[in-house]
Write a protein that holds these residues in place. Structure first.
Motif, mmCIF file in Angstrom:
data_model
loop_
_atom_site.group_PDB
_atom_site.id
_atom_site.type_symbol
_atom_site.label_atom_id
_atom_site.label_comp_id
_atom_site.label_asym_id
_atom_site.label_seq_id
_atom_site.Cartn_x
_atom_site.Cartn_y
_atom_site.Cartn_z
ATOM 1 N N MET A 89 -3.570 -1.318 4.142
ATOM 2 C CA MET A 89 -2.147 -1.239 3.811
ATOM 3 C C MET A 89 -1.920 -0.560 2.465
ATOM 4 O O MET A 89 -0.909 0.124 2.268
ATOM 5 N N HIS A 90 -2.854 -0.737 1.526
ATOM 6 C CA HIS A 90 -2.689 -0.175 0.191
ATOM 7 C C HIS A 90 -2.561 1.341 0.265
ATOM 8 O O HIS A 90 -1.656 1.943 -0.332
ATOM 9 N N ILE A 93 0.800 2.310 2.433
ATOM 10 C CA ILE A 93 2.088 2.188 1.750
ATOM 11 C C ILE A 93 2.218 3.204 0.624
ATOM 12 O O ILE A 93 3.318 3.629 0.270
ATOM 13 N N HIS A 94 1.079 3.641 0.067
ATOM 14 C CA HIS A 94 1.122 4.735 -0.911
ATOM 15 C C HIS A 94 1.328 6.085 -0.228
ATOM 16 O O HIS A 94 1.564 7.092 -0.905
ATOM 17 N N GLY A 95 1.194 6.109 1.106
ATOM 18 C CA GLY A 95 1.364 7.360 1.838
ATOM 19 C C GLY A 95 0.135 8.236 1.834
ATOM 20 O O GLY A 95 0.203 9.418 2.200
ATOM 21 N N SER A 96 -1.013 7.672 1.447
ATOM 22 C CA SER A 96 -2.235 8.469 1.337
ATOM 23 C C SER A 96 -3.171 8.324 2.540
ATOM 24 O O SER A 96 -4.155 9.053 2.646
ATOM 25 N N TYR A 97 -2.866 7.374 3.443
ATOM 26 C CA TYR A 97 -3.743 7.190 4.608
ATOM 27 C C TYR A 97 -3.670 8.417 5.527
ATOM 28 O O TYR A 97 -4.672 8.929 5.981
ATOM 29 N N LYS A 102 4.911 8.267 9.988
ATOM 30 C CA LYS A 102 5.061 7.173 10.948
ATOM 31 C C LYS A 102 3.781 6.344 11.029
ATOM 32 O O LYS A 102 3.836 5.114 11.151
ATOM 33 N N LEU A 103 2.626 7.013 10.956
ATOM 34 C CA LEU A 103 1.358 6.290 10.982
ATOM 35 C C LEU A 103 1.199 5.454 9.717
ATOM 36 O O LEU A 103 0.736 4.305 9.773
ATOM 37 N N ASN A 104 1.586 6.015 8.574
ATOM 38 C CA ASN A 104 1.535 5.245 7.326
ATOM 39 C C ASN A 104 2.428 4.008 7.419
ATOM 40 O O ASN A 104 2.040 2.920 6.990
ATOM 41 N N GLY A 108 1.195 0.269 7.391
ATOM 42 C CA GLY A 108 1.749 -0.540 6.317
ATOM 43 C C GLY A 108 2.208 -1.900 6.814
ATOM 44 O O GLY A 108 2.213 -2.882 6.055
ATOM 45 N N TYR A 109 2.575 -1.967 8.090
ATOM 46 C CA TYR A 109 2.984 -3.246 8.673
ATOM 47 C C TYR A 109 1.830 -4.240 8.750
ATOM 48 O O TYR A 109 2.059 -5.443 8.959
ATOM 49 N N SER A 110 0.597 -3.752 8.581
ATOM 50 C CA SER A 110 -0.544 -4.671 8.574
ATOM 51 C C SER A 110 -0.415 -5.668 7.423
ATOM 52 O O SER A 110 -0.930 -6.779 7.487
#
Length: 366
Positions: A89-90, A93-97, A102-104, A108-110
Motif C-alpha cells: 500500500m505504501h 498510495i504514493h503512486g509509485s507501484y 486505477k491499479l495504484n 491502496g485499498y489493501s
C-alpha cells in the motif's frame, strides 16, 4: 513561531533536483527498465497478501483448536499485515507501484483491508510527513500524545525520562489504536485543517471508513471467535498479538528513520519561512539504515532507504538500493549530509539514545 504552513526557499540548491532527476532517469534508461514495480515486486505482493489472508482464512474455517496454532496463525498474519503496510500500500498510495492510477488505487485499498484508511493516510503521510518532515506541529508523525516526546520543541514532562523504556509497548499497540480510534480522530482534525472540505467529502470518507473497519473486524476477529472452539478472550489476545507484531515492526522502522541523534528538528521563522531548501531539509531530517541487508529491505518495503524514498517518492522501493550511489554522490556534490547507520541494531540503539535525550529537560527548546 508559526508552523502551520512552513515554506521552503526555492532559490537555494535550485539545480539539485534537476541534476538528481536527470541521473535517475539516465539510470532507468540505461538499464532498460522503469521506476515502477517489476516482477520481484509482484511476487512480493502475492507473498505478503498470502501471509496475511491465508492464516485468517484458515482460522475462519474453525479447523484450528490448538492455542499455540491459533497464536502462530495470527503472528504470521501480523508479518503479512506489516508487509502489506510497508511493501504494497505504501508504494501504491504514493503512486509509485504502477503507471496505472486505477491499479495504484486498487492496491491502496489493501490498507483498508488491514483496518486502516487510505484517505487519512494520504494526508498524514504523503502530505504532512513528506512535506514537513520533523517540523513540530506540521509533521503529524512526531505529534505524539503527552506521554511521548519526539521533538526537542515539544513540551517536556517528568515521565519522558523513562520513555526510552516504555515506548516499545506503545509502538506495539500503535496499529491497534490506529484501526480503532486514531483514524476517526485524525479525520476530524484534518477537516478542521482544511482537508476533506469538498461537498459531502467528509461524510463519504467517514462512511467508507466505518464500512471498511466493520469488514476488517468481521473477518479478522469476529468470524474466528464464532468458528474456533476456544474461549473468546484467548482469540482476542491472539488478535492483539498480531497487532503487537505489526505495530512494533512498523513503528520502529518509521521512527528510527527520523527520531535520531544525527537528524535535525528545524522550525520555520516568524513568517513561516524555513532556512533550508526542501531537498536539504529531507537529508537533514532523515537517516538510512542497514543498506546491505537484502532480507530486511525486502521485508520492510525498502524503508531502510528512507532518504531515497523521501526525495524520490514516485519511484517503487525495489529500485532504492540501486539508486543509493547516485543519491549519495549527488548529495555530496551539493554539500548535503547523508545519514546512514550500518545495521538495524545500530539504528535502534541510536533511536533509543535519542528518545533518552528527548526525555531530559535539558533537551527542551520550548
Amino acid at each position: 513561531m508559526s508552523t502551520n504552513n512552513p515554506r521552503f526557499p526555492r532559490e537555494l540548491n535550485a539545480t539539485f533536483s534537476k541534476t538528481l532527476r536527470s541521473k535517475v532517469s539516465a539510470y532507468f534508461k540505461n538499464n532498460n527498465t522503469n521506476r515502477n514495480a517489476n516482477g520481484a515486486m509482484v511476487t512480493k505482493t502475492i507473498v505478503m497478501l498470502s501471509l496475511f489472508f491465508v492464516p485468517l482464512i484458515i482460522l475462519s474455517t474453525g479447523i484450528i483448536s490448538s492455542v499455540w496454532l491459533l497464536f502462530l496463525a495470527y503472528l504470521i498474519a501480523g508479518l503479512g499485515m506489516s508487509g502489506i503496510g510497508m511493501g504494497i500500500m505504501h508504494d501504491a498510495i504514493h503512486g509509485s507501484y504502477s503507471k496505472n492510477k486505477k491499479l495504484n488505487t486498487l492496491l491502496g485499498y489493501s490498507f483498508n483491508l488491514i483496518g486502516a484508511n487510505d484517505a487519512v493516510w494520504k494526508v498524514q503521510h504523503n502530505f504532512l510527513h513528506h512535506t514537513f518532515t520533523n517540523i513540530e506541529h506540521a509533521d503529524d508523525d512526531i505529534n505524539a500524545p503527552f506521554f511521548l516526546r519526539f521533538s526537542p520543541h515539544a513540551k517536556h514532562y517528568w515521565l519522558h525520562r523513562f520513555q526510552h523504556i516504555y515506548v516499545w509497548f506503545f509502538y506495539g499497540i500503535s496499529t491497534l489504536s490506529w484501526v480503532t480510534a486514531k483514524d476517526f480522530i485524525r479525520l476530524k482534525r484534518y477537516k478542521k485543517m482544511g482537508f476533506f472540505n469538498k461537498k459531502h467529502e467528509f461524510s463519504k470518507v467517514l462512511m467508507a471508513m466505518i464500512g471498511w473497519k466493520l469488514l476488517y473486524y468481521s473477518y479478522a476477529l469476529l468470524l474466528p471467535m464464532i468458528m474456533i472452539p476456544l474461549a473468546w478472550w484467548i482469540i482476542l489476545l491472539a488478535f492483539v498479538s498480531m497487532h503487537f507484531v505489526t505495530g512494533l515492526l512498523v513503528s520502529t522502522v518509521f521512527q528510527v528513520a527520523h527520531i535520531m541523534p544525527d537528524n535535525e528538528f528545524p522550525l520555520p521563522g516568524t513568517k513561516g519561512n524555513m532556512s533550508d531548501d526542501w531537498y536539504s531539509h529531507q537529508f537533514n531530517t532523515t537517516t538510512n539504515f542497514a543498506p546491505k541487508s537484502r532480507f530486511l529491505s525486502w521485508m520492510i518495503g525498502g524503508l531502510n532507504f528512507q532518504i531515497e524514498h523521501h526525495i524520490l517518492p514516485d519511484v517503487c522501493h525495489v529500485h532504492y538500493k540501486n539508486l543509493t550511489k547516485i543519491v549519495s554522490e549527488t548529495a555530496a556534490e551539493y554539500g548535503m549530509q547523508y545519514n546512514v547507520k550500518k545495521n538495524f541494531g545500530q539504528a535502534i540503539v541510536a533511536h533509543t539514545k535519542m528518545l533518552r535525550l528527548l526525555g531530559r529537560p535539558q533537551l527542551a527548546i520550548n
